[in-house]
Design a protein around this motif. Structure first.
Motif, PDB file in Angstrom:
ATOM      1  N   ARG A  13       0.832  -1.206   0.000  1.00  0.00           N
ATOM      2  CA  ARG A  13       0.000   0.000   0.000  1.00  0.00           C
ATOM      3  C   ARG A  13       0.868   1.259   0.000  1.00  0.00           C
ATOM      4  O   ARG A  13       0.558   2.249  -0.660  1.00  0.00           O
ATOM      5  N   SER A 284      -8.475   8.115   1.198  1.00  0.00           N
ATOM      6  CA  SER A 284      -8.224   6.705   0.888  1.00  0.00           C
ATOM      7  C   SER A 284      -9.394   5.801   1.236  1.00  0.00           C
ATOM      8  O   SER A 284      -9.349   4.595   0.983  1.00  0.00           O
ATOM      9  N   ARG A 288     -10.029   1.940   0.227  1.00  0.00           N
ATOM     10  CA  ARG A 288      -9.981   0.947   1.307  1.00  0.00           C
ATOM     11  C   ARG A 288     -11.273   0.133   1.353  1.00  0.00           C
ATOM     12  O   ARG A 288     -11.243  -1.085   1.604  1.00  0.00           O
ATOM     13  N   LEU A 309      -6.688  -3.679   8.688  1.00  0.00           N
ATOM     14  CA  LEU A 309      -6.900  -2.232   8.752  1.00  0.00           C
ATOM     15  C   LEU A 309      -6.291  -1.623  10.008  1.00  0.00           C
ATOM     16  O   LEU A 309      -5.659  -0.561   9.963  1.00  0.00           O
ATOM     17  N   SER A 375      -9.197   5.334  10.922  1.00  0.00           N
ATOM     18  CA  SER A 375      -9.267   4.161  10.028  1.00  0.00           C
ATOM     19  C   SER A 375     -10.529   3.330  10.264  1.00  0.00           C
ATOM     20  O   SER A 375     -10.700   2.286   9.628  1.00  0.00           O
TER      21      SER A 375
END
Length: 611
Positions: A13, A284, A288, A309, A375
């Motif tokens: 990534r 992102s 994701r 994650l 996240s």
């Protein structure tokens, strides 16, 4: 998934989306740096002073000290030494003075001495200060540097060529620097703004022969309370008994408003840093969410996806937080290092930056937590109610929608916080004002989604009425397609503006109050005669100077003034004493309770004070 697999996927990534991760890490690092630097700068004032005070005290745990610079009788130390439970006693004297060295800049410092013996564990240095000549002093490294004395001088060595002018109670005395105390020999004392000399030397300079400002006491094991009671029994009028490090407690008390203000700034910095990281992570989020959908289609377990994650967020948070702590360390030493100068007249201060474990741990953990929180949105796709490939059939960018029900609930919570910010200080008192401001900030943050939707809807309705506003119509549709990202940008700007306005408003209010108060403070005379740099007028001027000034033809009247610091009721108070014939004996603009005329009349008659 194994750890090696998690690391491989995150490395992949980083290669494919380096800019997104860099922006997210930068936001976290900035927030961590600001929070860390502010915490260190705030705590360094008291922590640095604490190190210096404990370096001077050694093992002393109690002190009998004068309430003001008038001092106590030196013979009191003999009575203290005879008390049961006392292991050692040291006579001490500590005064505020001004020193001028080769640099020509006056430095406010503490002139101190004690008569400890070489075997005593109470005191500053091993060798007795009485071995110094009458015109010699020993300076900590920080003081020597501030005075412009050559930094290459060996600490502890002779410095016979360096001379310093000491101004004590209105008189100048040339003294020689007999040595420099470096960190390797004096520990934290090397960072003190102080000068040490023999006890008799300081007494002579201050005109206090036979007087002390305190008696340091080391009590025997288990006899602390007994010795305290005995000291209170023999303490004369004008003296108080306290713990040896009472100055540290008083300093923490004096800097409490500063800690509140910087604590609020740290909170705003943390929120802005979190929002910056969240903004970067939002870039992102669509990608994701597609990765999460692909992994679920391929049969990956939700637990493994969550681990992936969170592992990526943890790696980002650890790296960004470490960079933030390092950047914060630079900021705390370079920008936020200056100590409030007004405290130097009343407390022993140092120049060192003290970095404790708490600011580092809190800032570092906060940065990691911010990365993990930012996240979380893709994890919502792991709910059982969500179809595996639901993200592929979402209109607009995936994850950008916010339901009207959620907006209304957030706005309802904002209203409750606004009401709390209004009523908290009125019900619980002014000490809850900072908490009220924090509630106001969070309320503003929660109100943004509904207000933003209303603003966009209004702009879209306006743009649809005419062809001249096509760009506005395009902008509103873009904002609707990227709602969450737009909300995050709006929230970041709102919190930044809120913090700036609150901080600048408080700053201007403070200056306005200080200017008004000081204007009234000095308005009682056309000209003031004080010591250089003595803005609070707490140090004495030469005896007989008032009489000389009165003989000047152009002078119509000379009135004396006394200022000092008085320890009373657990506080260090600024004592202001004006001549009875002086008009405006106190700043009437600061009066919050009482009648100005009655208060002024009673002040002139004597026997009354204002607080």
């Amino acid at each position: 998934m194994r750890l090696s697999t998690l690391a491989y996927l995150y490395a992949r990534r980083l290669r494919t989306h380096p800019l997104q991760e860099l922006l997210a890490g930068l936001g976290i690092a900035v927030g961590v740096a600001l929070v860390f630097a502010v915490q260190v700068a705030t705590s360094s004032i008291a922590d640095g002073s604490s190190q210096i005070v404990h370096g001077i005290l050694g093992r002393a745990d109690l002190q009998l000290r004068a309430r003001s610079e008038a001092g106590v009788d030196e013979a009191l130390a003999i009575r203290v030494r005879s008390l049961a439970g006392v292991r050692r006693v040291a006579r001490g004297i500590e005064l505020t003075a001004t020193a001028t060295g080769p640099s020509g800049h006056p430095v406010t410092l503490q002139l101190a001495s004690t008569d400890m013996t070489p075997s005593s564990t109470v005191g500053i240095v091993r060798n007795p200060l009485e071995h110094l000549a009458r015109n010699e002093v020993v300076l900590p490294r920080a003081t020597a540097v501030a005075l412009g004395i050559d930094e290459n001088i060996t600490p502890g060595g002779p410095v016979t060529r360096s001379k310093v002018s000491l101004q004590v109670r209105g008189r100048d005395y040339p003294v020689k620097v007999a040595g420099i105390l470096g960190r390797e020999t004096a520990g934290p004392l090397a960072a003190a703004l102080a000068a040490f000399a023999g006890l008799r030397t300081v007494q002579d300079l201050a005109g206090m022969r036979g007087r002390l400002t305190g008696v340091l006491v080391e009590s025997r094991t288990g006899a602390h309370e007994q010795v305290r009671r005995e000291l209170e029994r023999i303490a004369p009028q004008g003296a108080i008994v306290s713990d040896a490090d009472e100055d540290v407690r008083l300093l923490r008390q004096a800097t409490a408003p500063n800690r509140q203000a910087t604590g609020f700034f740290a909170l705003v910095a943390a929120l802005v840093g979190l929002l910056l990281a969240f903004n970067a992570m939002l870039l992102s989020i669509p990608e994701r969410r597609r990765v999460v959908a692909d992994l679920r289609i391929q049969g990956a377990r939700p637990f493994d996806i969550a681990r992936l994650l969170l592992f990526q967020a943890l790696c980002l948070g650890l790296a960004a937080s470490l960079a933030g702590v390092l950047l914060g360390d630079v900021l705390s030493r370079a920008i936020f290092r200056e100590s409030p100068g007004y405290l130097a007249a009343a407390f022993p201060l140092g120049t060192q930056t003290v970095i404790g474990w708490q600011p580092a741990v809190l800032s570092f953990a906060g940065g990691v937590a911010a990365a993990c929180l930012a996240s979380l949105p893709p994890l919502l796709d792991l709910r059982r109610s969500k179809a595996v490939d639901a993200v592929r059939f979402t209109s607009g960018e995936p994850g950008q929608g916010v339901s009207i029900r959620l907006r209304v609930r957030l706005f309802g919570a904002a209203v409750l916080l606004w009401l709390a910010s209004f009523w908290l200080p009125r019900i619980l008192g002014a000490r809850w004002q900072v908490e009220a401001i924090i509630a106001l900030a969070f309320g503003t943050l929660l109100a943004i989604p509904l207000v933003f939707a209303a603003a966009v809807a209004g702009a879209q309705a306006l743009a649809s009425r005419t062809d001249r506003l096509n760009l506005l119509l395009l902008a509103t549709r873009t904002l609707r397609a990227t709602t969450v990202r737009s909300l995050a940008l709006a929230a970041t700007g709102a919190i930044a503006v809120f913090g700036t306005v609150a901080a600048e408003g408080a700053h201007r209010d403070l200056l306005r109050g200080l200017y008004g108060d000081y204007a009234q403070y000095v308005a009682s005379a056309d000209v003031w005669v004080t010591n250089p740099g003595d803005f609070l007028a707490t140090r004495s001027i030469p005896t007989g100077l008032a009489a000389k000034l009165a003989h000047i033809t152009e002078v119509s009247a000379v009135r004396q003034y006394y200022g000092g610091f008085l320890d009373v009721a657990g506080h260090r108070a600024w004592l202001i004493a004006r001549a009875s014939e002086t008009l405006g004996g106190f700043p009437t603009g600061q009066l919050v309770s009482g009648q100005p005329r009655l208060a002024a009349a009673r002040m002139r008659s004597g026997g009354w004070i204002t607080l």
